[in-house]
Design an enzyme around this catalytic site. Structure first.
Site, PDB file in Angstrom:
ATOM      1  N   MET A 122       0.813  -1.121   0.148  1.00 61.13           N
ATOM      2  CA  MET A 122       0.040  -0.135   0.011  1.00 61.13           C
ATOM      3  C   MET A 122       0.922   1.170  -0.008  1.00 61.13           C
ATOM      4  O   MET A 122       2.114   1.148   0.551  1.00 61.13           O
ATOM      5  CB  MET A 122      -0.807   0.071   1.143  1.00 61.13           C
ATOM      6  CG  MET A 122      -2.031  -1.079   1.088  1.00 61.13           C
ATOM      7  SD  MET A 122      -3.102  -0.952   2.393  1.00 61.13           S
ATOM      8  CE  MET A 122      -3.784   0.555   2.074  1.00 61.13           C
ATOM      9  N   ASP A 127      -7.752  -2.142 -11.390  1.00 58.02           N
ATOM     10  CA  ASP A 127      -7.106  -1.429 -10.071  1.00 58.02           C
ATOM     11  C   ASP A 127      -7.521  -2.301  -9.224  1.00 58.02           C
ATOM     12  O   ASP A 127      -8.603  -2.999  -9.089  1.00 58.02           O
ATOM     13  CB  ASP A 127      -7.336  -0.303  -9.733  1.00 58.02           C
ATOM     14  CG  ASP A 127      -6.543   0.438  -8.947  1.00 58.02           C
ATOM     15  OD1 ASP A 127      -5.297  -0.050  -8.636  1.00 58.02           O
ATOM     16  OD2 ASP A 127      -6.591   1.567  -8.269  1.00 58.02           O
ATOM     17  N   GLU A 128      -6.635  -2.662  -8.073  1.00 51.62           N
ATOM     18  CA  GLU A 128      -6.894  -3.522  -6.878  1.00 51.62           C
ATOM     19  C   GLU A 128      -7.463  -4.899  -7.362  1.00 51.62           C
ATOM     20  O   GLU A 128      -8.253  -5.440  -6.840  1.00 51.62           O
ATOM     21  CB  GLU A 128      -8.232  -2.819  -6.133  1.00 51.62           C
ATOM     22  CG  GLU A 128      -7.547  -1.636  -5.424  1.00 51.62           C
ATOM     23  CD  GLU A 128      -6.853  -1.731  -4.382  1.00 51.62           C
ATOM     24  OE1 GLU A 128      -6.268  -2.582  -3.902  1.00 51.62           O
ATOM     25  OE2 GLU A 128      -6.636  -0.457  -3.717  1.00 51.62           O
ATOM     26  N   VAL A 129      -6.410  -5.523  -8.370  1.00 53.66           N
ATOM     27  CA  VAL A 129      -6.808  -6.821  -9.043  1.00 53.66           C
ATOM     28  C   VAL A 129      -6.978  -7.989  -7.939  1.00 53.66           C
ATOM     29  O   VAL A 129      -7.752  -8.945  -8.179  1.00 53.66           O
ATOM     30  CB  VAL A 129      -6.114  -7.035 -10.191  1.00 53.66           C
ATOM     31  CG1 VAL A 129      -4.567  -7.285  -9.653  1.00 53.66           C
ATOM     32  CG2 VAL A 129      -6.419  -7.873 -10.871  1.00 53.66           C
ATOM     33  N   CYS A 175       8.934   3.704   4.124  1.00 53.69           N
ATOM     34  CA  CYS A 175       9.123   3.061   5.454  1.00 53.69           C
ATOM     35  C   CYS A 175       8.556   4.208   6.432  1.00 53.69           C
ATOM     36  O   CYS A 175       9.156   5.279   6.723  1.00 53.69           O
ATOM     37  CB  CYS A 175       9.912   2.235   6.111  1.00 53.69           C
ATOM     38  SG  CYS A 175       9.573   1.790   7.657  1.00 53.69           S
ATOM     39  N   CYS A 179       9.409  -1.337   6.213  1.00 53.62           N
ATOM     40  CA  CYS A 179      10.334  -1.904   5.326  1.00 53.62           C
ATOM     41  C   CYS A 179      10.263  -3.378   6.224  1.00 53.62           C
ATOM     42  O   CYS A 179       9.725  -3.313   7.291  1.00 53.62           O
ATOM     43  CB  CYS A 179      11.634  -1.236   5.464  1.00 53.62           C
ATOM     44  SG  CYS A 179      12.392  -1.378   7.307  1.00 53.62           S
TER      45      CYS A 179
HETATM   46  P1  ADP Z   1      -1.142   2.370  -3.720  1.00 54.99           P
HETATM   47  O1  ADP Z   1      -1.990   2.279  -5.113  1.00 54.99           O
HETATM   48  O2  ADP Z   1       0.148   1.775  -3.998  1.00 54.99           O
HETATM   49  O3  ADP Z   1      -1.653   2.146  -2.600  1.00 54.99           O
HETATM   50  P2  ADP Z   1      -1.294   5.214  -4.547  1.00 54.99           P
HETATM   51  O4  ADP Z   1      -1.028   5.334  -5.906  1.00 54.99           O
HETATM   52  O5  ADP Z   1      -2.778   5.155  -4.192  1.00 54.99           O
HETATM   53  O6  ADP Z   1      -0.656   3.885  -4.047  1.00 54.99           O
HETATM   54  O7  ADP Z   1      -0.815   6.309  -3.694  1.00 54.99           O
HETATM   55  C1  ADP Z   1       0.834   6.747  -3.717  1.00 54.99           C
HETATM   56  C2  ADP Z   1       0.729   8.174  -2.867  1.00 54.99           C
HETATM   57  O8  ADP Z   1       0.307   8.010  -1.458  1.00 54.99           O
HETATM   58  C3  ADP Z   1       1.876   8.727  -2.717  1.00 54.99           C
HETATM   59  O9  ADP Z   1       2.100   9.593  -3.992  1.00 54.99           O
HETATM   60  C4  ADP Z   1       2.023   9.450  -1.613  1.00 54.99           C
HETATM   61  O10 ADP Z   1       1.332  10.692  -2.038  1.00 54.99           O
HETATM   62  C5  ADP Z   1       1.080   8.706  -0.894  1.00 54.99           C
HETATM   63  N1  ADP Z   1       1.671   8.111   0.345  1.00 54.99           N
HETATM   64  C6  ADP Z   1       1.281   8.240   1.459  1.00 54.99           C
HETATM   65  N2  ADP Z   1       1.837   7.248   2.753  1.00 54.99           N
HETATM   66  C7  ADP Z   1       3.140   7.167   1.833  1.00 54.99           C
HETATM   67  C8  ADP Z   1       4.217   6.360   2.086  1.00 54.99           C
HETATM   68  N3  ADP Z   1       4.639   5.790   3.171  1.00 54.99           N
HETATM   69  N4  ADP Z   1       5.061   6.113   1.158  1.00 54.99           N
HETATM   70  C9  ADP Z   1       5.055   6.734  -0.048  1.00 54.99           C
HETATM   71  N5  ADP Z   1       3.636   7.175  -0.506  1.00 54.99           N
HETATM   72  C10 ADP Z   1       2.868   7.613   0.658  1.00 54.99           C
HETATM   73 ZN    ZN Z   2      11.682   0.691   8.313  1.00 54.76          ZN
END
Ligand code: ADP
Ligand code: ZN
Length: 188
Positions: A18, A89-91, A146, A178
């Protein structure tokens, strides 16, 4: 990216924990396809209604219109034969049959781009993702940051005390960690 002859299909997987930017990356790729005037359709499992019913939305609020489906049959019903690019998305939340539909579409000449978690909050492979990773022509594994130490994060740590595999949520329920912080800070 890779240039291929028209009408040759393939499968791309974007995976990671995530907050690693999977949805952002999916949106980036699909937007580029629309700029090239390719017919794009985007699907997401109906279970994921965190932000919007009719679009895929990243944690930084970028979004694209999508169709929510609760079964593979429903996805087939909505698929337009003229579609060239299919995004999902969210496959990991889609039921059994996802691999088959991706293969069939790619064999018909579609570019299939799927994004999802490769592992659940217990760090176990999620849904059909392991098979999708093995059948895909292109795989992108992303990392988040992380929140405990700032290193690259590959784990989705669940803060809430629930133990179902599926618990849709965001920053209030999960944090990116991490390997070291995921295993050594289990009680936090
Ligand atoms: P995913 O679909 O992988 O969950 P998203 O594309 O929805 O990711 O979101 C990515 C965004 O989340 C980043 O651009 C940033 O703005 C935000 N974000 C929040 N917490 C973190 C984190 N710990 N590391 C990286 N990005 C984070
Ligand atoms: Zn860490």
């Amino acid at each position: 990216m890779i240039i291929q002859a028209q009408d040759v299909g393939w499968v791309e997987v974007i995976c990671g924990p995530m907050f690693s930017g999977k949805t952002e990356e999916l949106i980036r790729r699909l937007r580029r396809a629309t700029y090239a005037r390719q017919r794009v359709q985007i699907f997401k499992p109906a279970i994921d209604d965190r932000y919007a019913e009719a679009s895929i939305v990243s944690h930084n609020q970028t979004e694209l219109p999508s169709i929510s489906v609760s079964s593979i049959e429903e996805m087939w019903e909505h698929l337009d034969p003229k579609t060239k690019v299919v995004g999902i998305d969210e496959v990991q939340f889609l039921p059994k049959g996802t691999v088959e539909i991706c293969e069939t579409l790619a064999n018909r000449g579609c570019r299939v781009v799927v994004a999802g978690l490769d592992r659940d909050y217990l760090a176990q492979p999620f849904g059909e993702m392991p098979t999708l990773l093995s059948i895909a022509e292109y795989v992108t594994k992303l990392s988040a940051i992380c929140v405990r130490c700032g290193n690259p994060a590959h784990y989705s740590y669940r803060l809430a005390g629930d133990n179902q595999q599926v618990l849709v949520g965001a920053t209030d329920q999960y944090e990116a960690r991490c390997r070291s912080c995921y295993y050594s800070l289990q009680q936090d």
